[in-house]
Design a protein around this motif. Structure first.
Motif, mmCIF file in Angstrom:
data_model
loop_
_atom_site.group_PDB
_atom_site.id
_atom_site.type_symbol
_atom_site.label_atom_id
_atom_site.label_comp_id
_atom_site.label_asym_id
_atom_site.label_seq_id
_atom_site.Cartn_x
_atom_site.Cartn_y
_atom_site.Cartn_z
ATOM 1 N N UNK A 54 0.814 -1.212 0.000
ATOM 2 C CA UNK A 54 0.000 0.000 0.000
ATOM 3 C C UNK A 54 0.851 1.267 0.000
ATOM 4 N N UNK A 55 2.183 1.101 -0.008
ATOM 5 C CA UNK A 55 3.087 2.243 -0.083
ATOM 6 C C UNK A 55 3.477 2.576 -1.521
ATOM 7 N N UNK A 56 3.023 1.776 -2.465
ATOM 8 C CA UNK A 56 3.351 2.015 -3.874
ATOM 9 C C UNK A 56 2.807 3.352 -4.379
ATOM 10 N N UNK A 57 1.529 3.711 -4.104
ATOM 11 C CA UNK A 57 1.027 5.009 -4.582
ATOM 12 C C UNK A 57 1.854 6.189 -4.081
ATOM 13 N N UNK A 58 2.236 6.157 -2.795
ATOM 14 C CA UNK A 58 3.053 7.240 -2.247
ATOM 15 C C UNK A 58 4.446 7.255 -2.870
ATOM 16 N N UNK A 59 4.954 6.084 -3.220
ATOM 17 C CA UNK A 59 6.263 6.019 -3.868
ATOM 18 C C UNK A 59 6.202 6.686 -5.244
ATOM 19 N N UNK A 60 5.133 6.418 -5.991
ATOM 20 C CA UNK A 60 4.942 7.098 -7.275
ATOM 21 C C UNK A 60 4.882 8.615 -7.076
ATOM 22 N N UNK A 61 4.193 9.015 -6.018
ATOM 23 C CA UNK A 61 4.049 10.455 -5.754
ATOM 24 C C UNK A 61 5.400 11.118 -5.532
ATOM 25 N N UNK A 62 6.236 10.495 -4.696
ATOM 26 C CA UNK A 62 7.531 11.113 -4.399
ATOM 27 C C UNK A 62 8.475 11.055 -5.590
ATOM 28 N N UNK A 63 8.339 10.036 -6.407
ATOM 29 C CA UNK A 63 9.109 10.015 -7.650
ATOM 30 C C UNK A 63 8.678 11.177 -8.547
ATOM 31 N N UNK A 64 7.367 11.432 -8.599
ATOM 32 C CA UNK A 64 6.884 12.571 -9.361
ATOM 33 C C UNK A 64 7.444 13.878 -8.839
ATOM 34 N N UNK A 65 7.540 14.007 -7.528
ATOM 35 C CA UNK A 65 8.090 15.224 -6.923
ATOM 36 C C UNK A 65 9.591 15.352 -7.217
ATOM 37 N N UNK A 66 10.287 14.238 -7.144
ATOM 38 C CA UNK A 66 11.733 14.251 -7.419
ATOM 39 C C UNK A 66 12.000 14.719 -8.851
ATOM 40 N N UNK A 67 11.279 14.127 -9.795
ATOM 41 C CA UNK A 67 11.487 14.504 -11.200
ATOM 42 C C UNK A 67 11.009 15.932 -11.465
ATOM 43 N N UNK A 68 9.961 16.341 -10.775
ATOM 44 C CA UNK A 68 9.454 17.706 -10.933
ATOM 45 C C UNK A 68 10.510 18.715 -10.479
ATOM 46 N N UNK A 69 11.147 18.408 -9.358
ATOM 47 C CA UNK A 69 12.178 19.309 -8.846
ATOM 48 C C UNK A 69 13.376 19.357 -9.788
ATOM 49 N N UNK A 119 9.983 16.880 -16.548
ATOM 50 C CA UNK A 119 8.529 16.978 -16.467
ATOM 51 C C UNK A 119 7.798 15.767 -17.046
ATOM 52 N N UNK A 120 8.333 15.148 -18.078
ATOM 53 C CA UNK A 120 7.666 13.976 -18.645
ATOM 54 C C UNK A 120 7.661 12.810 -17.654
ATOM 55 N N UNK A 121 8.814 12.555 -17.020
ATOM 56 C CA UNK A 121 8.880 11.500 -15.998
ATOM 57 C C UNK A 121 7.988 11.841 -14.807
ATOM 58 N N UNK A 122 8.024 13.105 -14.419
ATOM 59 C CA UNK A 122 7.183 13.545 -13.316
ATOM 60 C C UNK A 122 5.711 13.313 -13.651
ATOM 61 N N UNK A 123 5.325 13.657 -14.869
ATOM 62 C CA UNK A 123 3.943 13.489 -15.316
ATOM 63 C C UNK A 123 3.522 12.019 -15.263
ATOM 64 N N UNK A 124 4.373 11.114 -15.719
ATOM 65 C CA UNK A 124 4.065 9.683 -15.717
ATOM 66 C C UNK A 124 3.788 9.169 -14.305
ATOM 67 N N UNK A 125 4.605 9.597 -13.355
ATOM 68 C CA UNK A 125 4.438 9.109 -11.983
ATOM 69 C C UNK A 125 3.211 9.707 -11.301
ATOM 70 N N UNK A 126 2.923 10.973 -11.542
ATOM 71 C CA UNK A 126 1.710 11.560 -10.977
ATOM 72 C C UNK A 126 0.462 10.922 -11.579
ATOM 73 N N UNK A 127 0.516 10.571 -12.856
ATOM 74 C CA UNK A 127 -0.608 9.866 -13.477
ATOM 75 C C UNK A 127 -0.817 8.498 -12.828
ATOM 76 N N UNK A 128 0.278 7.825 -12.468
ATOM 77 C CA UNK A 128 0.161 6.535 -11.781
ATOM 78 C C UNK A 128 -0.537 6.693 -10.433
ATOM 79 N N UNK A 129 -0.272 7.789 -9.754
ATOM 80 C CA UNK A 129 -0.918 8.024 -8.454
ATOM 81 C C UNK A 129 -2.428 8.149 -8.622
ATOM 82 N N UNK A 130 -2.876 8.799 -9.688
ATOM 83 C CA UNK A 130 -4.310 9.028 -9.879
ATOM 84 C C UNK A 130 -5.104 7.745 -10.064
#
Length: 238
Positions: A152-167, A171-182
């Motif tokens: 159940x920690x997988x969604x949060x892991x995707x989220x933080x990966x999105x934040x890492x790539x966003x920082x 942006x494309x990698x960040x977008x992919x991971x945030x989409x996985x969270x949704x």
């Protein structure tokens, strides 16, 4: 004359008795009295029901204890007497001290996944995010997603990966991971992920797509901090 008086008195008494014994003369209970009788009866029934339930619970508890005791006795009968410890052997003890300990067997390849702790892995990666060690944090979250896909920690892991790539402005990698969270409807970080998708589209010069993501946050998470931020972004783009 005396006889006539006596006869008249008896006639009056008989008539009065007939009136008193008549069904119409019996006082009917009032509505309040009927309600009181009904309430008293219901209270008595409820009290009796509670007693029956308590007795049933006590019986079930007793049956459980009896069954447990029976199982223990059966186990003792099957296992037999407990083996006694072997007598001490000084010579053998001395030999054991002199000989080197046998090296433990190498773990099976899958032992890491079977006995691993995704929570510990997540906490370590999250600490690295706070320490701004983004490369190690990225590796930790990716490892968790790969090795523990059902956690159940997988969604949060995707989220933080999105934040890492966003920082890092990836942006494309960040977008992919945030989409996985949704994809995880109950994830606490879903609203912020959708908002971040809007922000990414805005940075990529796609205002129409950004507006759609912001509107989803406003409609789906009314009153939330993310909805307030999305409304401000939407107002800015109008």
């Amino acid at each position: 004359m005396a006889f006539l008086k006596l006869k008249g008195a008896l006639g009056t008494a008989v008539a009065l008795s007939a009136v008193l014994l008549s069904p119409m003369a019996v006082a009917e209970p009032t509505m309040a009295q009927l309600e009181k009788q009904l309430n008293d009866r219901n209270a008595a029934l409820l009290k009796m029901q509670n007693r029956v339930q308590q007795q049933d619970a006590a019986i079930r508890d007793l049956q459980g204890r009896v069954q447990d005791l029976s199982d223990r006795l059966s186990a003792l009968e099957k296992g037999g007497a407990k083996p006694q410890a072997p007598a001490a052997n000084p010579a053998a003890d001395q030999t054991a001290k002199q000989e080197p300990a046998t090296a433990p067997a190498a773990p099976a390849p899958e032992s890491k996944k079977a006995s691993g702790d995704p929570k510990k892995l997540y906490e370590e990666a999250f600490t690295q995010v706070r320490d701004n060690d983004l490369q190690k944090a990225e590796a930790g979250f990716l490892e968790l997603i790969k090795d523990y896909p059902d956690s159940d920690l997988v969604p949060n892991s995707y989220y933080w990966l999105g934040q890492i790539y966003y920082k890092q402005k990836q942006y494309q990698k960040s977008r992919e991971n945030f989409l996985n969270v949704t994809k995880y409807k109950n994830c606490s970080k879903r609203a912020d992920s959708i908002y971040k998708l809007g922000a990414i589209e805005e940075l990529l010069k796609n205002p129409d797509k950004a507006k759609k993501f912001y509107q989803v946050v406003i409609n789906s998470y009314k009153g939330s901090t993310e909805a307030v931020l999305a409304q401000k972004a939407l107002d800015r783009l109008k």
